[in-house]
Scaffold this motif. Structure first.
Motif, PDB file in Angstrom:
ATOM      1  N   ARG A 511       2.402  12.573 -24.549  1.00  0.00           N
ATOM      2  CA  ARG A 511       1.591  12.210 -25.724  1.00  0.00           C
ATOM      3  C   ARG A 511       2.168  10.955 -26.392  1.00  0.00           C
ATOM      4  N   THR A 512       3.484  10.921 -26.528  1.00  0.00           N
ATOM      5  CA  THR A 512       4.121   9.741 -27.130  1.00  0.00           C
ATOM      6  C   THR A 512       3.935   8.512 -26.241  1.00  0.00           C
ATOM      7  N   ALA A 513       4.105   8.697 -24.950  1.00  0.00           N
ATOM      8  CA  ALA A 513       3.978   7.571 -24.020  1.00  0.00           C
ATOM      9  C   ALA A 513       2.573   7.004 -24.020  1.00  0.00           C
ATOM     10  N   LYS A 514       1.596   7.876 -24.176  1.00  0.00           N
ATOM     11  CA  LYS A 514       0.215   7.395 -24.169  1.00  0.00           C
ATOM     12  C   LYS A 514      -0.040   6.479 -25.358  1.00  0.00           C
ATOM     13  N   GLN A 515       0.487   6.813 -26.512  1.00  0.00           N
ATOM     14  CA  GLN A 515       0.321   5.961 -27.678  1.00  0.00           C
ATOM     15  C   GLN A 515       1.080   4.642 -27.509  1.00  0.00           C
ATOM     16  N   VAL A 516       2.286   4.733 -26.989  1.00  0.00           N
ATOM     17  CA  VAL A 516       3.094   3.528 -26.800  1.00  0.00           C
ATOM     18  C   VAL A 516       2.438   2.583 -25.806  1.00  0.00           C
ATOM     19  N   CYS A 517       1.922   3.134 -24.723  1.00  0.00           N
ATOM     20  CA  CYS A 517       1.327   2.291 -23.675  1.00  0.00           C
ATOM     21  C   CYS A 517       0.089   1.560 -24.202  1.00  0.00           C
ATOM     22  N   SER A 518      -0.687   2.234 -24.993  1.00  0.00           N
ATOM     23  CA  SER A 518      -1.894   1.586 -25.494  1.00  0.00           C
ATOM     24  C   SER A 518      -1.564   0.457 -26.456  1.00  0.00           C
ATOM     25  N   ARG A 519      -0.414   0.504 -27.112  1.00  0.00           N
ATOM     26  CA  ARG A 519      -0.072  -0.508 -28.102  1.00  0.00           C
ATOM     27  C   ARG A 519       0.913  -1.544 -27.573  1.00  0.00           C
ATOM     28  N   LEU A 520       1.913  -1.118 -26.812  1.00  0.00           N
ATOM     29  CA  LEU A 520       2.988  -2.011 -26.340  1.00  0.00           C
ATOM     30  C   LEU A 520       3.056  -2.065 -24.818  1.00  0.00           C
ATOM     31  N   GLY A 521       1.915  -1.945 -24.174  1.00  0.00           N
ATOM     32  CA  GLY A 521       1.913  -1.839 -22.708  1.00  0.00           C
ATOM     33  C   GLY A 521       2.492  -3.036 -21.977  1.00  0.00           C
ATOM     34  N   GLN A 522       2.461  -4.235 -22.580  1.00  0.00           N
ATOM     35  CA  GLN A 522       2.957  -5.419 -21.864  1.00  0.00           C
ATOM     36  C   GLN A 522       4.461  -5.630 -22.026  1.00  0.00           C
ATOM     37  N   TYR A 523       5.123  -4.838 -22.886  1.00  0.00           N
ATOM     38  CA  TYR A 523       6.547  -4.996 -23.121  1.00  0.00           C
ATOM     39  C   TYR A 523       7.332  -3.932 -22.340  1.00  0.00           C
ATOM     40  N   ARG A 524       8.476  -4.359 -21.847  1.00  0.00           N
ATOM     41  CA  ARG A 524       9.313  -3.460 -21.061  1.00  0.00           C
ATOM     42  C   ARG A 524      10.664  -3.290 -21.749  1.00  0.00           C
ATOM     43  N   MET A 525      11.292  -2.167 -21.438  1.00  0.00           N
ATOM     44  CA  MET A 525      12.648  -1.914 -21.898  1.00  0.00           C
ATOM     45  C   MET A 525      13.474  -1.359 -20.736  1.00  0.00           C
ATOM     46  N   PRO A 526      14.750  -1.657 -20.686  1.00  0.00           N
ATOM     47  CA  PRO A 526      15.569  -1.081 -19.605  1.00  0.00           C
ATOM     48  C   PRO A 526      15.742   0.418 -19.811  1.00  0.00           C
ATOM     49  N   PHE A 527      15.833   1.148 -18.667  1.00  0.00           N
ATOM     50  CA  PHE A 527      15.920   2.604 -18.781  1.00  0.00           C
ATOM     51  C   PHE A 527      17.068   3.164 -17.916  1.00  0.00           C
ATOM     52  N   ALA A 528      17.086   2.824 -16.648  1.00  0.00           N
ATOM     53  CA  ALA A 528      18.106   3.379 -15.748  1.00  0.00           C
ATOM     54  C   ALA A 528      18.363   2.398 -14.609  1.00  0.00           C
ATOM     55  N   TRP A 529      19.393   2.689 -13.812  1.00  0.00           N
ATOM     56  CA  TRP A 529      19.684   1.867 -12.641  1.00  0.00           C
ATOM     57  C   TRP A 529      20.368   2.731 -11.585  1.00  0.00           C
ATOM     58  N   ALA A 530      20.283   2.281 -10.349  1.00  0.00           N
ATOM     59  CA  ALA A 530      20.934   2.946  -9.214  1.00  0.00           C
ATOM     60  C   ALA A 530      21.275   1.888  -8.167  1.00  0.00           C
ATOM     61  N   ALA A 531      22.167   2.222  -7.262  1.00  0.00           N
ATOM     62  CA  ALA A 531      22.598   1.257  -6.234  1.00  0.00           C
ATOM     63  C   ALA A 531      22.978   1.993  -4.966  1.00  0.00           C
ATOM     64  N   ARG A 532      22.962   1.258  -3.879  1.00  0.00           N
ATOM     65  CA  ARG A 532      23.420   1.788  -2.591  1.00  0.00           C
ATOM     66  C   ARG A 532      23.921   0.635  -1.731  1.00  0.00           C
ATOM     67  N   PRO A 533      24.966   0.853  -0.918  1.00  0.00           N
ATOM     68  CA  PRO A 533      25.428  -0.206   0.000  1.00  0.00           C
ATOM     69  C   PRO A 533      24.444  -0.391   1.143  1.00  0.00           C
ATOM     70  N   ILE A 534      24.480  -1.565   1.740  1.00  0.00           N
ATOM     71  CA  ILE A 534      23.521  -1.910   2.796  1.00  0.00           C
ATOM     72  C   ILE A 534      24.168  -1.920   4.178  1.00  0.00           C
ATOM     73  N   PHE A 535      25.361  -2.484   4.296  1.00  0.00           N
ATOM     74  CA  PHE A 535      25.975  -2.700   5.612  1.00  0.00           C
ATOM     75  C   PHE A 535      27.225  -1.851   5.774  1.00  0.00           C
ATOM     76  N   LYS A 536      27.451  -1.467   7.012  1.00  0.00           N
ATOM     77  CA  LYS A 536      28.652  -0.709   7.347  1.00  0.00           C
ATOM     78  C   LYS A 536      29.851  -1.617   7.599  1.00  0.00           C
ATOM     79  N   ASP A 537      29.580  -2.802   8.147  1.00  0.00           N
ATOM     80  CA  ASP A 537      30.681  -3.678   8.550  1.00  0.00           C
ATOM     81  C   ASP A 537      30.229  -5.123   8.416  1.00  0.00           C
ATOM     82  N   ILE A 538      31.140  -6.043   8.769  1.00  0.00           N
ATOM     83  CA  ILE A 538      30.839  -7.470   8.649  1.00  0.00           C
ATOM     84  C   ILE A 538      29.949  -7.961   9.785  1.00  0.00           C
ATOM     85  N   GLN A 539      29.733  -7.135  10.821  1.00  0.00           N
ATOM     86  CA  GLN A 539      28.835  -7.520  11.900  1.00  0.00           C
ATOM     87  C   GLN A 539      27.373  -7.356  11.500  1.00  0.00           C
ATOM     88  N   GLY A 540      27.110  -6.724  10.381  1.00  0.00           N
ATOM     89  CA  GLY A 540      25.735  -6.570   9.926  1.00  0.00           C
ATOM     90  C   GLY A 540      25.092  -5.279  10.374  1.00  0.00           C
TER      91      GLY A 540
END
Length: 1522
Positions: A511-540
């Motif tokens: 209910r709160t989000a619906k009101q916020v989206c209708s009024r401030l839908g074009q503005y963003r705020m940071p919320f969370a983050w996550a990460a993961r490694p990509i490579f096992k070694d230097i060979q790629g």
């Protein structure tokens, strides 16, 4: 204090170095002149071709005399693109106004222009020939006597070589069989068995109760009567049956399966031995009876006639043999003589330049990121999705990017993903904004297309392809999760962290989000983050099983990229970081990019191949920020023009202008005007769900923060033409986050409140500035605000403007340029800017262009590589079109030299080669009298080489001369083809002035090679090779006689007494020239005899290296003359010269254009002087004994002298090594080690080594051709190579040319002795094989395959296979030659009743075959050749003398227990044939002497024959053949 050169230290007076150097140079020049060899002027090639046009065209082999038509052409190759369409905008070149941008767009749009040389594949070493394979697919396995010996050794060792010995013993179960017991009731008793060989050679199997065989045997089985042994598992486990001749069987059983297998193998071997003996005995019985019938007739009839009447099929076949049939038989399955050469088998491509490929986008390590879903623990039914699965109750947005923790930077652009379901998206825009079924938004006009792709297809991309240039384990994929602006991050995350009642909490949050989206839908705020490694070694290696970390709550005070990098550095140490986790699941996978991946677009949204229209699942390539390191740079090939803008921080805590400035949003726009009515350009890449391109972009909002930090990335598509009015405008808004439950219109209008403006021009001095900048903020935005950039303009301006906080720098921003049409290098920019002014017709200031050219030496190496084709083409244009000043070409060439040297230093010279072959296209000068590129560049090179001040520039030009020679060659070829000069006679294609320039250039290079070689070894070697390659190309383009003179002048600069280095230079030069694709026509293999009658009488080519020969056949004559001199030099120089000759002949042998035998014969005739050269050095090819054995007898020799003059085998020693001595050893015991690199020789020991008396290269004494001593005798490799070349020449001479003289037979004898001294065994046996394996392991690397630290048994076997095939092919070649010789010189052979030295030499060669171990294939043809020769030369005295020698050889070998002749005679067909000869000669009954020790016979006639044989052998010991 500067270091003093060694040369200067030795001067008596300081400051006289230059004077002394000049005097030394003059002295060296004068000494060189005195020592030069005789110069033979080459023929005027073009004149000779014109005069002998009729003769050439009438020649059936005119392909060997003429250059082919259309040998050179220009082709336009379409530029290979990854994209469906060109990345350059359609009207890009028209819209461009900057010269640099125009040239870049032109470069990316132009197709490749390549000069094609039709037969270029034949212009290199033999390893570069276009034939499928130089090596045979299957190498035949030839059997030599040593292989048979090893097999016999193995059999005898396993079956007890001593007669009467026990071969095998062990426990077996034996069945008692009688007539009263059925098969199924057989009873087995355990017995101990001994398998023994009796003294007569038969085998018996005795059984006992126990291991003590002293007691009475319980039974015996005679294996002579055993015909087979088979398993019988139905009888008993591990049982087997011995089948006997009388249909009786013995049944035995072992205790284990392994024991059973061992008994079966042993018994089968014995059965096979018995069978072979039986067959041989029966065969010999038949032959003896036939011989008895023949001898009883008492007629001394002709042997061949008797063989024809024989009932034996083999003998009848011999009677039908003819010389022609033997020749055809020898031709079956023949291989090229060089197929088994070590160099051909090794095929070392280390010296071969790789194929030149056009410029292409660098393919880095790529992987696919597939975004599936994002789920938090608060789920519910949203909107009309009542029946569907529960979803998040408010929209979330994901930004993905790669971060390099090791290098502390972000290495990719942001990838924006919207995983919200449609029902959640409606909360932002309402249902009316959702796409209709046709893909366009309801109520809007038809959507636009981007590069042929509808915008609706680009709105919700969920797959991205990332690329990494430098992969390593510390690269992370970071996902930043945002939501619609609502308030404080902690307050917004609390319901997700503390969720006691999920259903109730979900309704409240929704209910709160619906009101916020209708009024401030074009503005963003940071919320969370996550990460993961990509490579096992230097060979790629991708970490495909990796998962994202938990979703961490975003800390409002740690938003920047630097903060993220700090958190990632502690990623593997979670105990050090107290991060709050938001329960949820982020499902994003990392995958390898499939090979056939489709429906992908570039970062500029240009579709890649293959691409399907109207596809919905599109993947985008995410831009990589390649590290600014030279090794990662590559020349740009596509159009790309992106600017990434990063607002970093706003410091508003001390401002007093605005009362409300807390929830600050930053809006970024790109404008082209600062007028009041100006609007933003629609060139900013939008985010998912919005338009692809938009006019503005907002950064995230930090709630109640007056000093907000930002991490947003704004991506802008820059226009092609930029001017001074283009700028970035930053507008700051205070956003009201209050939620109005009543929703009045008044409150809706006050969401945004402007609280400041900042701007930054995009260009400064015409260049884009991407440094981190601090900007002041104004409270208003008056027209003309761009004039207020610096403090000085602000003081003088009349613009009404109000600054926030006293115009302090409050906004921190940075930008990143990813453009292939704009450069940030100041020197490149100013150079092109000045060139544009000159082209526009502005008045040129003297020295101004030279100043900018000199400034180019300071340009960044990365920019140089990235815009390499653009910069080089502009420099060549300046070289020819802007030559009003004399120093412009010189300075322009110096810049070219700087660029070339930098590319080489960075290991990127392959880009220079690609530029020359594909991008470089000489343009015709605009000025009418202007010189062409090849003329100007050659003249400038002379000027650089002749200057004495700048030695650094001279050395660089010499070192990298290949680039300039290649440019000159392509310019010459393009000029000939585009100006249609190619059809003119070669003498008229280029002016005399240009000929003079090339000759001057050659003369300018010579002293740097022949005098400065020790000072600049690398530079002199490079220019030597580059010059040779250029002259080789000139032979295709220019007057060939003129080029011959250039080659002659260059070679004349060398001397026979030059040091080893210069000798190597000379042969490398000659080898490069002789590798010309039309080397054969250049040598004119035709008769030059002037009188017609003389030409008819003597159709021979010149046989010696006369001046006439060297003139008419210039290149081959020059090469052979230099080789003749080199053979009198030390080992390294000899090795180099011989290798050049051999490699050239290998190339001829495998050249697919010249495979007809007549063509090969014509080519071989060119090398006939090589035979004379070989004969002049024949004493150096062999030991004294061998030479003595083949020395010619005087013509007055009597018949008795001839009869006794055949050298006995006992007097024939091995040539220079013993039978079991490794290759490469000398008689004095000192060996050599040869590395793979040419010319390296390391002697072991201090005495007795060739050329050991020399004290240094420069003082080395050159031996004369006539002086022959042990110290300059050739080694095994040299002899092998020379004789292989000789055999190729002799083999290829057609039957119509009789050039094989009496003296050449000496070389044939040596060839046989050399090739058959020590043949390696093909199988690994015990005993004898150990010595053979050790011998082969010690072979030199030159003879073996690619040598590794440890030689495996497979390598040894393969090398033995090659040696065996080489020996066989050599033997067959010698037989072909002898057959051809006897046909051509039959009358000479029959002179003096066949008692002449020529006949003796023919017999010498045949005896050499018998005296050395040959393969079975060789022996078969050797005896066939002997039979044909004896049948042809019907002389009884000759036969008797030859048979005497043959019998002596047999007896000698029997007495010394040598298996050679025993094995030779033991073959089934040969034994019968020679027994008949012996019987005819001595009136004996048919008896094979070999069988005296291998066959048991009690016949009275045979015993009488044995006695006669023993008497014959006794006479043989005394030397009396009668």
């Amino acid at each position: 204090m500067a270091e003093v050169r060694k040369f200067t230290k030795r001067l008596s007076k300081p400051g006289t170095a230059a004077e002394l150097r000049q005097s030394v140079s003059e002295a060296v020049r004068s000494s060189v002149v005195l020592e030069k060899t005789k110069v033979v002027e080459p023929l005027d090639y073009e004149n000779v071709i014109a005069q002998r046009k009729t003769q050439i065209y009438s020649d059936p082999l005119r392909d060997l005399l003429m250059f082919p038509m259309e040998d050179i052409s220009i082709s336009v190759i379409c530029r290979q693109r990854r994209t469906v369409q060109s990345t350059v905008p359609e009207d890009g070149e028209k819209r461009a106004q900057s010269l640099f941008v125009k040239e870049c767009i032109k470069t990316y749009s132009t197709d490749w222009h390549v000069v094609n040389y039709k037969y270029e594949d034949f212009s290199g070493d033999f390893r570069m020939l276009p034939c499928k394979s130089l090596r045979p697919e299957k190498i035949p396995n030839h059997v030599f006597e040593i292989d048979e010996d090893c097999e016999k050794d193995e059999d005898s060792s396993s079956l007890c070589s001593q007669k009467g010995g026990v071969i095998k013993q062990g426990w077996l179960h034996k069945a008692n069989v009688n007539s009263t017991i059925t098969v199924t009731m057989k009873v087995f008793k355990r017995r101990y068995f001994y398998l023994t060989q009796l003294p007569d050679g038969s085998y018996i199997l005795n059984s006992y109760k126990d291991e003590k065989n002293s007691k009475e045997s319980k039974g015996c089985i005679y294996l002579d009567a055993c015909i087979d042994v088979v398993q019988c598992p139905k009888m008993r486990r591990h049982a087997f049956e011995l089948k006997m001749l009388d249909k009786y069987s013995h049944y035995l059983a072992a205790e284990t399966e392994q024991e059973m297998e061992e008994w079966l193998i042993t018994l089968k071997k014995i059965i096979q031995i018995n069978t072979d003996s039986l067959v041989q005995e029966k065969k010999e019985t038949v032959e003896i009876s036939q011989d008895d019938e023949t001898s009883s007739q008492g007629k001394a009839e002709n042997i061949m006639a008797s063989l024809e009447r024989s009932m034996h099929p083999e003998l009848m076949k011999y009677g039908r043999e003819t010389e022609q049939l033997n020749k055809l038989s020898r031709g079956d399955g023949r291989q090229n003589l060089f197929s088994f050469d070590s160099d051909v088998q090794r095929l070392d491509f280390s010296g071969i330049e790789p194929d030149i490929k056009p410029f292409e986008e660098k393919c880095n390590k790529r992987f696919l990121v597939n975004c599936h879903d994002l789920m938090f623990n608060i789920l519910g039914q949203v909107g009309d999705n009542a029946k569907g699965p529960p979803t998040n109750v408010e929209p979330f947005f994901i930004n993905l990017a790669l971060f390099d923790v090791k290098n502390n930077c972000k290495i990719s652009a942001d990838f924006h993903v919207d995983l919200n379901p449609p029902s959640v998206r409606e909360m932002l825009w309402g249902p009316s904004s959702q796409p209709a079924t046709d893909g366009t938004p309801r109520g809007s006009s038809p959507e636009s297309f981007i590069h042929g792709i509808a915008e609706s297809q680009l709105r919700y991309i969920k797959q991205g392809i990332f690329s990494v240039t430098n992969p390593h384990p510390e690269i992370f994929l970071v996902a930043r999760i945002e939501k619609v602006l609502q308030g404080n991050i902690t307050h917004c995350a609390e319901p997700y962290i503390k969720n006691s009642d999920p259903a109730k909490t979900a309704q409240k949050v929704h209910r709160t989000a619906k009101q916020v989206c209708s009024r401030l839908g074009q503005y963003r705020m940071p919320f969370a983050w996550a990460a993961r490694p990509i490579f096992k070694d230097i060979q790629g290696s991708l970490d495909l099983d990796g998962r994202f970390s938990p979703l961490y709550k975003q800390d409002s005070s740690k938003l920047s990229n630097e903060d993220i990098l700090k958190l990632l550095s502690e990623y593997k140490k979670p105990e050090k970081t107290k991060l709050q986790i938001i329960p949820g699941q982020l499902n994003i996978t990392v995958e390898c990019v499939p090979v056939d991946f489709s429906n992908c677009i570039t970062s500029s949204y240009v579709p890649l191949k293959p691409f399907e229209k109207n596809c919905q699942n599109i993947t985008v390539e995410v831009e990589e920020f390649v590290p600014e390191m030279t090794k990662y740079c590559y020349p740009f090939t596509i159009y790309k023009n992106h600017l990434y803008v990063y607002p970093l921080q706003l410091k508003y805590d001390s401002q007093k202008t605005f009362a409300k400035a807390r929830n600050i949003a930053v809006c970024v726009e790109f404008r082209d005007s600062d007028e009041s009515d100006a609007s933003a350009l629609k060139c900013i890449y939008g985010k998912p769900a919005g338009s692809v391109f938009t006019t503005n972009a907002y950064a995230v909002v930090s709630h109640h923060n007056q000093n907000p930090e930002f991490y947003d990335e704004i991506k802008i598509e820059l226009p092609i033409h930029l001017h001074q009015k283009h700028h970035l405008l930053f507008t700051f808004y205070h956003v009201s986050c209050e939620i109005n439950t009543k929703g009045t219109t008044k409150k809706q209008d006050t969401v945004e409140t402007p609280v400041g403006f900042a701007w930054v021009p995009l260009l400064k001095d015409g260049r884009i500035i991407t440094l981190e900048q601090q900007l002041p903020v104004s409270a208003n935005l008056p027209p003309g605000y761009l004039n207020l950039n610096d403090a000085e303009s602000r003081r003088q301006s009349n613009v009404d403007i109000k600054w926030v906080d006293g115009a302090k720098p409050l906004l921190k921003i940075k930008s990143h340029l990813e453009s292939t049409i704009y450069t940030q290098d100041l020197h490149v920019h100013k150079f092109f800017q000045h060139c544009q002014l000159i082209q526009a017709g502005s008045k040129e200031v003297p020295g101004e262009l030279i100043k900018y050219l000199k400034c180019l030496h300071a340009m960044e190496i990365q920019v140089m590589i990235q815009f390499l084709p653009v910069i080089l083409m502009q420099l060549f244009q300046v070289l020819t079109n802007m030559t009003h000043e004399d120093d412009v070409p010189f300075n322009c060439t110096m810049v070219l030299l700087h660029i070339v040297s930098k590319c080489h230093e960075e290991g990127l010279d392959n880009y220079l080669r690609s530029f020359i072959k594909y991008s470089f296209r000489p343009e015709k000068p605009s000025a009418p009298q202007a010189q062409l590129i090849h003329e100007t560049l050659a003249t400038t090179m002379i000027a650089i080489l002749k200057q004495s001040a700048d030695f650094l520039a001279i050395n660089k030009l010499l070192k990298y001369s290949w680039f300039f020679f290649e440019i000159i060659a392509k310019s010459m070829a393009t000029y000939l083809l585009e100006e249609n000069k190619i059809k003119l006679p070669r003498g008229q294609r280029f002016s005399e002035a240009y000929h003079h320039v090339l000759h001057s250039l050659l003369l300018a290079i010579i002293p740097h090679v022949t005098i400065r070689y020790a000072e600049i070894p690398e530079e002199s070697r490079n220019v030597n090779y580059s010059l040779a390659s250029f002259l080789k190309r000139c032979l295709t383009l220019m007057d060939r006689g003129f080029v011959f003179n250039l080659i002659n002048d260059y070679i004349s600069g060398f001397s026979p007494k030059d040091p080893k280095v210069l000798a190597e230079y000379k042969f490398e030069f000659l080898q490069t020239i002789c590798n010309h694709e039309h080397y054969i026509p250049l040598n004119l293999p035709m008769a030059f005899a002037k009188p017609k009658l003389q030409r008819v009488q003597d159709s021979n080519l010149e046989y010696s290296l006369s001046d006439e020969y060297c003139k008419h056949h210039f290149l081959v004559g020059l090469l052979l003359r230099e080789t003749s001199i080199a053979l009198q030099d030390n080992y390294e120089i000899r090795y180099t010269a011989i290798s050049v000759i051999k490699n050239l002949l290998i190339k001829h042998a495998f050249d697919t254009r010249y495979q007809h035998k007549n063509q090969q014969a014509k080519i071989a005739q060119l090398y006939l002087p090589f035979v004379g050269l070989l004969l002049e050095n024949i004493q150096r090819l062999a030991g004294r004994d061998t030479l003595y054995s083949c020395a010619a007898l005087p013509n007055s020799a009597s018949r008795d002298e001839f009869a006794c003059g055949f050298t006995s085998p006992s007097s024939r020693g091995s040539l220079s090594t013993d039978r079991d001595t490794a290759y490469g050893s000398f008689q004095n015991g000192h060996g050599i080690k040869r590395e793979d690199s040419r010319g390296s020789l390391i002697p072991e020991g201090a005495t007795g080594f060739p050329d050991q008396g020399s004290t240094g290269e420069n003082t080395r004494q050159s031996s004369t051709r006539s002086s022959v001593s042990q110290y300059n005798r050739l080694d095994q490799y040299e002899i092998r190579s020379l004789l292989m070349c000789y055999l190729y020449i002799v083999k290829m001479i057609s039957e119509g040319h009789r050039h094989i003289t009496n003296r050449t037979l000496k070389t044939l004898t040596i060839e046989l002795d050399r090739k058959s001294q020590t043949m390696p065994a093909l199988r690994n046996r015990s005993g004898i094989m150990q010595a053979r394996l050790q011998h082969l392991s010690s072979l030199e690397s030159s003879f073996t395959l690619n040598h590794s630290s440890s030689t495996t048994e497979a390598d040894i076997f393969h090398q033995a296979l090659l040696e065996g095939n080489t020996a066989t092919e050599v033997s067959l070649t010698v037989l072909d030659t002898i057959s051809f010789f006897t046909q051509c010189f039959k009358s000479q052979l029959l002179n003096n009743d066949v008692h002449n030295p020529l006949m003796k030499k023919v017999f010498d060669i045949h005896l050499a075959f018998l005296n050395n171990g040959q393969s079975e294939v060789s022996l078969k043809h050797v005896f066939a050749s002997l039979r044909a020769f004896i049948s042809k030369v019907r002389n009884k005295s000759l036969w008797l003398n030859f048979f005497v020698i043959l019998c002596l050889m047999i007896l000698k070998q029997l007495r010394e227990r040598d298996s050679k002749i025993i094995h030779l005679l033991n073959s089934d067909w040969m034994c019968n044939y020679w027994c008949q000869i012996l019987c005819q000669r001595y009136s004996l009954r048919a008896y094979c002497p070999v069988e005296e020790s291998t066959h048991r016979c009690t016949s009275t006639n045979t015993i009488r024959t044995k006695e006669a044989y023993r008497e014959l052998r006794a006479n043989g010991r005394t030397g009396n053949p009668n």
